[in-house]
Design an enzyme around this catalytic site. Sequence first.
Site, mmCIF file in Angstrom:
data_model
loop_
_atom_site.group_PDB
_atom_site.id
_atom_site.type_symbol
_atom_site.label_atom_id
_atom_site.label_comp_id
_atom_site.label_asym_id
_atom_site.label_seq_id
_atom_site.Cartn_x
_atom_site.Cartn_y
_atom_site.Cartn_z
ATOM 1 N NE ARG A 58 -3.595 -0.229 2.414
ATOM 2 C CZ ARG A 58 -4.673 -0.431 1.663
ATOM 3 N NH1 ARG A 58 -5.110 0.528 0.879
ATOM 4 N NH2 ARG A 58 -5.308 -1.576 1.701
ATOM 5 C CB SER A 72 -10.698 4.226 17.479
ATOM 6 O OG SER A 72 -11.060 2.975 18.006
ATOM 7 N N GLY A 77 -7.518 2.010 23.018
ATOM 8 C CA GLY A 77 -6.288 1.254 22.840
ATOM 9 C C GLY A 77 -6.297 0.487 21.525
ATOM 10 C CD GLN A 80 -6.303 -7.794 14.012
ATOM 11 O OE1 GLN A 80 -7.109 -6.992 13.553
ATOM 12 N NE2 GLN A 80 -5.936 -8.888 13.362
ATOM 13 N N GLY A 97 -0.076 -4.590 9.784
ATOM 14 C CA GLY A 97 -0.658 -3.671 10.752
ATOM 15 C C GLY A 97 -0.097 -2.264 10.695
ATOM 16 C CD GLU A 98 3.110 1.236 6.695
ATOM 17 O OE1 GLU A 98 3.534 2.365 6.404
ATOM 18 O OE2 GLU A 98 3.401 0.212 6.056
ATOM 19 C CD GLU A 131 -2.838 -6.574 7.258
ATOM 20 O OE1 GLU A 131 -3.360 -6.041 8.249
ATOM 21 O OE2 GLU A 131 -2.338 -5.911 6.328
ATOM 22 N NE ARG A 135 -5.685 -7.799 8.877
ATOM 23 C CZ ARG A 135 -6.305 -8.427 9.864
ATOM 24 N NH1 ARG A 135 -7.474 -8.001 10.260
ATOM 25 N NH2 ARG A 135 -5.753 -9.479 10.444
#
Length: 304
Positions: A58, A72, A77, A80, A97-98, A131, A135
Amino acid sequence: MASITDNKRRALGKGLDSLLPRVQTPAASTPTPSAEHEGGKPREIAVDLIDRNPFQTRSTFDDAQLSELAASITANGVVQPVLVRPQANGRFQLIAGERRWRASMQAGKKTIPAILRQVSDEQAMEITIVENLQRADLNPMEQARAFERLSREFHMTQEQMATRTGKDRTSVANFLRLLKLPGTVQNRVESGELTFGHARALLALVDRPDLEKTAARVAALSLSVRQTETMVQGMLNPEKAEKKESKPEPPVDPNVREVKDRLQRALGLKVTIEDKNGRGKVIIEYGKLEDFDTLLEQLAGVRA
């Protein structure tokens, strides 16, 4: 014995965790950072010790969405954990998880929950692509460049790429073809001015000097994919297009059109009525024998 390909497909179906070998604890030695929390349990890692994944597919991140995620995270916190792999210099490299990592830094967090896995460069790139595809959709050009990188850097065939990302080989081939488009057209696809369908239609003009001008016209006029395909075919076959324009279809009598529509609704099949001064024919098209049997029963009361 199941093939490697079958095993990989089953792994993809089980989620990312099945693609990630767990970090092993060295026997009879002092635990190292890579061995802590072995078994998949998350640990808190300082955000400034984490480096960006060099295989990230991405290229753009929506600022507004990042701000929402940061808000959020401030309130609730990180729900995930991110996935990281340990580096020899004591730092960690992101696997997946970037967005969560970026949003955590934006929210002022000093640490982030992370799961450690020991993976190769090839596995890290695979997992990044999977991923992202699972997602949130990458734009078509990001997908095209990701597949090209798998081919160039890891020498994967289109079949292998399809297997490992859960797509069919034809889709992979179509994404890779987008890279034949000029840079300006690729930018329009990446920005959302043109869709994947528009790009596929424009590929027919890839060897023509007017491709970029045509792409600009499609974007400016907000043409649909079907309209773009028609325009491209007209450019490739001007004589056929002129002939079609010179012989416009004769107007259809409203009464004939109404009868045709009623027949199509009643029969559930395509109906064409050719009428000329009260004389003509009715053509009923069927695609399989079951449709013909049903038609026969409706018209003649005969069961096949």
